[in-house]
Enzyme design. Structure first.
Site, PDB file in Angstrom:
ATOM      1  N   ASN A  18      63.359  79.652  33.569  1.00  0.00           N
ATOM      2  CA  ASN A  18      63.241  80.724  32.579  1.00  0.00           C
ATOM      3  C   ASN A  18      62.531  81.914  33.212  1.00  0.00           C
ATOM      4  O   ASN A  18      62.076  81.831  34.347  1.00  0.00           O
ATOM      5  CB  ASN A  18      62.531  80.222  31.315  1.00  0.00           C
ATOM      6  CG  ASN A  18      61.110  79.784  31.591  1.00  0.00           C
ATOM      7  OD1 ASN A  18      60.246  80.596  31.910  1.00  0.00           O
ATOM      8  ND2 ASN A  18      60.861  78.476  31.501  1.00  0.00           N
ATOM      9  N   HIS A  19      62.430  83.007  32.456  1.00  0.00           N
ATOM     10  CA  HIS A  19      61.931  84.260  33.023  1.00  0.00           C
ATOM     11  C   HIS A  19      60.415  84.426  33.005  1.00  0.00           C
ATOM     12  O   HIS A  19      59.916  85.519  33.250  1.00  0.00           O
ATOM     13  CB  HIS A  19      62.565  85.453  32.310  1.00  0.00           C
ATOM     14  CG  HIS A  19      64.020  85.619  32.608  1.00  0.00           C
ATOM     15  ND1 HIS A  19      64.494  85.869  33.859  1.00  0.00           N
ATOM     16  CD2 HIS A  19      65.105  85.534  31.800  1.00  0.00           C
ATOM     17  CE1 HIS A  19      65.809  85.956  33.827  1.00  0.00           C
ATOM     18  NE2 HIS A  19      66.200  85.749  32.582  1.00  0.00           N
TER      19      HIS A  19
END
Ligand code: CTP
Ligand code: CA
Length: 225
Positions: free
Chosen positions: A34-35
């Site tokens: 994920n970011h």
């Protein structure tokens, strides 16, 4: 004067902070991630150390590096490793803050060789990971403080309140992704703190360093109470 009081309060305290994303392996060359940048967790670790705490930072993959000498960094990759480290460390700490963006699902199996493309469609079976924060909530003793985060895009306060109760937290930091400039890859954050007594405090959009100070201030106020 206030600064001195604040410093004293966290001196000798052991704090566990988690930060960053987790990477869930699919095969030797691919993962689900994920970011999360890890900036919020690293900023919290620095602020706590500056105020005299001994910090253990359990970090997923990021390019960041903790600066303060009282921060010990443990690097992990997967949700499973995050769970193992945090549950092992938790009994020895006074305070735990789970700011990591831990994967909710992980591949059922990891291929030992690179998966080759074919002419057909492809899907990956996923299984749920354990909620680390909820596990710590079950282990929590009277004298420990447990802080979680909630990332929401809708029904924010309601969802955050549900997480606060369900995971047995002292307070939860609601992260608003709706606001421009807030969240994940950014240097700024817009937070609301909800505590287990029903208190709710909304903060302005500010740098993650400043947000870390607000969160640590909330911890200090609860230690005094
Ligand atoms: N968290 C955790 N372990 C997981 C997933 C999340 O400890 N496997 C923690 C995060 O570190 C964070 C909090 O739970 O402090 C909230 O994460 P969030 O993704 O907002 O909530 P979830 O409970 O995972 O629910 P959902 O993603 O469905 O909103
Ligand atoms: Ca989640």
């Amino acid at each position: 004067e206030t600064e001195l009081m604040v410093n004293k309060c966290l001196q000798q305290k052991n704090v566990l902070v988690s930060a960053g994303p987790t990477f869930e392996a699919i095969d030797p060359v691919r993962f689900i991630g994920n970011h999360s940048s890890g900036k919020m967790g690293y900023a919290l670790a620095e602020e706590l150390a500056l105020q005299g705490a001994h910090v253990t930072l359990v970090s997923g993959p990021t390019h960041l590096q903790a600066q303060h000498k009282n921060i010990r960094t443990i690097k992990i990759t997967s949700a499973k490793e995050m769970l193992n480290e945090c549950t092992q460390l938790f009994p020895a700490v006074d305070i735990a803050i789970m700011s990591a963006a831990i994967a909710d699902y992980t591949p059922v199996e990891v291929a030992d060789k690179k998966i080759k493309k074919t002419e057909s469609e492809f899907s990956i079976a996923l299984t749920k990971t354990k909620d680390v924060l909820a596990e710590l909530g079950k282990l929590k003793k009277e004298n420990q403080l447990l802080v979680g985060f909630a990332l929401e895009t809708n029904n924010e306060v309601e969802n955050a309140k549900a997480k606060l109760d369900k995971k047995n937290l002292d307070f939860i930091v609601l992260n608003s992704l709706n606001d421009k400039g807030a969240g994940f890859q950014n240097d700024t954050n817009k937070i609301t703190i909800l505590d287990k007594k029903g208190g709710i405090e909304e903060f302005d959009l500010k740098s993650k360093t400043e947000v870390a100070k607000d969160i640590v201030h909330k911890i200090v106020s609860l230690l005094h109470a």
